[in-house]
Design an enzyme around this catalytic site. Sequence first.
Site, PDB file in Angstrom:
ATOM      1  N   ASP A  15       0.982  -1.412   0.141  1.00 50.87           N
ATOM      2  CA  ASP A  15      -0.046  -0.004  -0.009  1.00 50.87           C
ATOM      3  C   ASP A  15       0.695   1.265  -0.238  1.00 50.87           C
ATOM      4  OD1 ASP A  15      -2.476  -1.661   0.410  1.00 50.87           O
ATOM      5  OD2 ASP A  15      -2.067  -1.595   2.236  1.00 50.87           O
ATOM      6  N   LYS A  18       2.458   1.712  -5.206  1.00 50.77           N
ATOM      7  CA  LYS A  18       2.629   1.201  -6.725  1.00 50.77           C
ATOM      8  C   LYS A  18       1.771   1.605  -7.453  1.00 50.77           C
ATOM      9  CE  LYS A  18       2.951  -2.879  -4.515  1.00 50.77           C
ATOM     10  NZ  LYS A  18       2.727  -1.993  -2.950  1.00 50.77           N
ATOM     11  N   GLY A  42      -4.150  -4.671  -4.194  1.00 54.72           N
ATOM     12  CA  GLY A  42      -5.192  -3.796  -4.465  1.00 54.72           C
ATOM     13  C   GLY A  42      -4.951  -2.514  -4.634  1.00 54.72           C
ATOM     14  N   HIS A  43      -4.761  -2.219  -6.418  1.00 55.36           N
ATOM     15  CA  HIS A  43      -3.634  -1.402  -6.350  1.00 55.36           C
ATOM     16  C   HIS A  43      -4.294  -0.207  -6.788  1.00 55.36           C
ATOM     17  CE1 HIS A  43       0.022  -4.052  -7.325  1.00 55.36           C
ATOM     18  NE2 HIS A  43       0.214  -3.956  -6.345  1.00 55.36           N
ATOM     19  N   GLN A 222       2.365  -6.146  -2.755  1.00 53.87           N
ATOM     20  CA  GLN A 222       3.061  -6.269  -1.738  1.00 53.87           C
ATOM     21  C   GLN A 222       4.426  -4.801  -1.124  1.00 53.87           C
ATOM     22  OE1 GLN A 222       2.560  -9.645  -2.355  1.00 53.87           O
ATOM     23  NE2 GLN A 222       0.288  -8.610  -2.443  1.00 53.87           N
TER      24      GLN A 222
HETATM   25  P1  IMP Z   1      -2.450 -13.025   2.194  1.00 58.72           P
HETATM   26  O1  IMP Z   1      -1.321 -12.362   0.815  1.00 58.72           O
HETATM   27  O2  IMP Z   1      -3.652 -12.187   1.436  1.00 58.72           O
HETATM   28  O3  IMP Z   1      -2.083 -13.989   2.638  1.00 58.72           O
HETATM   29  O4  IMP Z   1      -1.424 -12.360   3.388  1.00 58.72           O
HETATM   30  C1  IMP Z   1      -0.536 -11.786   4.705  1.00 58.72           C
HETATM   31  C2  IMP Z   1      -0.042 -10.478   4.976  1.00 58.72           C
HETATM   32  O5  IMP Z   1      -0.186 -10.273   3.488  1.00 58.72           O
HETATM   33  C3  IMP Z   1      -1.462 -10.089   5.156  1.00 58.72           C
HETATM   34  O6  IMP Z   1      -1.223  -9.242   6.455  1.00 58.72           O
HETATM   35  C4  IMP Z   1      -2.426  -9.268   4.889  1.00 58.72           C
HETATM   36  O7  IMP Z   1      -2.626  -7.709   5.009  1.00 58.72           O
HETATM   37  C5  IMP Z   1      -1.174  -8.810   4.188  1.00 58.72           C
HETATM   38  N1  IMP Z   1      -1.168  -8.331   2.586  1.00 58.72           N
HETATM   39  C6  IMP Z   1      -1.141  -9.552   1.529  1.00 58.72           C
HETATM   40  N2  IMP Z   1      -1.111  -8.450  -0.004  1.00 58.72           N
HETATM   41  C7  IMP Z   1      -1.142  -7.617   1.029  1.00 58.72           C
HETATM   42  C8  IMP Z   1      -1.171  -6.027  -0.152  1.00 58.72           C
HETATM   43  O8  IMP Z   1      -1.664  -6.174  -1.991  1.00 58.72           O
HETATM   44  N3  IMP Z   1      -0.829  -5.013   0.746  1.00 58.72           N
HETATM   45  C9  IMP Z   1      -1.033  -5.138   1.490  1.00 58.72           C
HETATM   46  N4  IMP Z   1      -0.888  -5.843   2.896  1.00 58.72           N
HETATM   47  C10 IMP Z   1      -1.079  -6.853   2.125  1.00 58.72           C
HETATM   48 MG    MG Z   2      -2.753  -1.805  -1.922  1.00 58.53          MG
END
Ligand code: IMP
Ligand code: MG
Length: 424
Positions: A15, A18, A42-43, A222
């Site tokens: 977040d 990007k 989530g972009h 991420q």
């Molecule tokens: P997962 O990727 O859904 O397995 O989540 C693992 C961890 O990564 C959690 O803390 C999510 O909130 C975080 N996370 C996964 N994708 C994103 C992203 O795109 N932005 C922010 N946090 C993320």
């Molecule tokens: Mg995001």
Amino acid sequence: MSATCIAVVGLQWGDEGKGKIVDWLAADAQHVARFQGGNNAGHTVVSEGRKMVLHLIPSGILQPRVRCYIGPGVVLDCAALEQEIAMLQAEGCDPGGRLTVSPGCALILRHHRELDRARERGCTRIGTTLRGIGPAQEDRTARRAVRLRDVWAGRHADLVHTSVQRANLELEALGCSRLDAAEVADEACTAARTAKPYAGDVAAALIGARQRNDRILLEGSQGALLDIEQGTYPHVTSSTCLASGAAGGLGVDLRPHVVGIAKAYATRVGNGVFPTELDGDDAQLLRAEGEEFGATTGRARRVGWLDVPALRHALAINGCTNMILTKVDVLAGRESVKLCTAYVHGSERSERMVPDSSWLAEGRPAYETHAGWPAVSAKGKLDPAAAAYVERIEHLCEARVDVISVGAEREANIVRRHPLLSAA
Ligand code: IMP
Ligand code: MG
């Protein structure tokens, strides 16, 4: 010489902005590729007052003529892809002819989503996005994943059966109902049909692009602190979020110039250690001003001060010396702003984060306080106090801030050195 391939990666917990930066840079690029993660991303892109959130398709798709790629390093939920294509079409942006999806993508299927949800109801929560990312990645490393090419070749039924059988053992142990493997296989087949018109050889397309000296962007998702190896384990995602993951995740090493994206403060969604976290009214205010609510799950993001030791770690593991600092406008209007410059453990001071949750939890962040600044805009000069904050970050991080993003709109940037267009 200007860069022809840039990897845009997150330096924090995701977040960082990007999506906005890739969308902006894509105006001067011909190709944008995703190499890891899945629809957990989530972009958010805002252009001409319109806000769009992309989860799977690279943010470059909103620039006409840009070709986009989903590499084999991405775990693919075909239903999510279908929804995103429909959303783009409804917005008048048809990805047809401009999107290539690798047949090597491992699929996220119903049992992966069910497992993710069932585990998150238990007591050892990660705070995942509930998209089935972790269980799908587990199948991949356990070498029992179902890939898009398996479904298209009609050889997926046995693979799905093996994967669902295994998932059923755990689902039952967690008090959930078993799933029917044949149903999941049928679902996979239907869902994979949507992706078929987009099938193509991602590596070959990118090799061709490189030969033509086209400009290519690699869009990370991420962030470094969510990286499976180098993040705040175990509260991380299940893939590598580093620029070095791009070669494997695309099937070609484009030797990108790495540009790291960092927000002027820190946020994190989900559980895990967060040394500079704010609470109470301070947190509420910053969350509201920065509109810090998850683009994928809508969750309120945890917020805190910028963490330089964490940034130094993120820059080092990405081989990155150029940054883009986002949301500098959000910090405007405060009397003062804090910056974490080190962690203190007893008499020891550390200027670089050690990616170990216990070590981080046991340390105390050391702060310095900076004067605040009034509103900033992309036009005119940066206020001296804001400039001093940015310069201090550059000095402490031993990295250059090339662009300062001061708003959600595509063009709301103070560009000191354009990552794609300026001479190195
Ligand atoms: P997962 O990727 O859904 O397995 O989540 C693992 C961890 O990564 C959690 O803390 C999510 O909130 C975080 N996370 C996964 N994708 C994103 C992203 O795109 N932005 C922010 N946090 C993320
Ligand atoms: Mg995001």
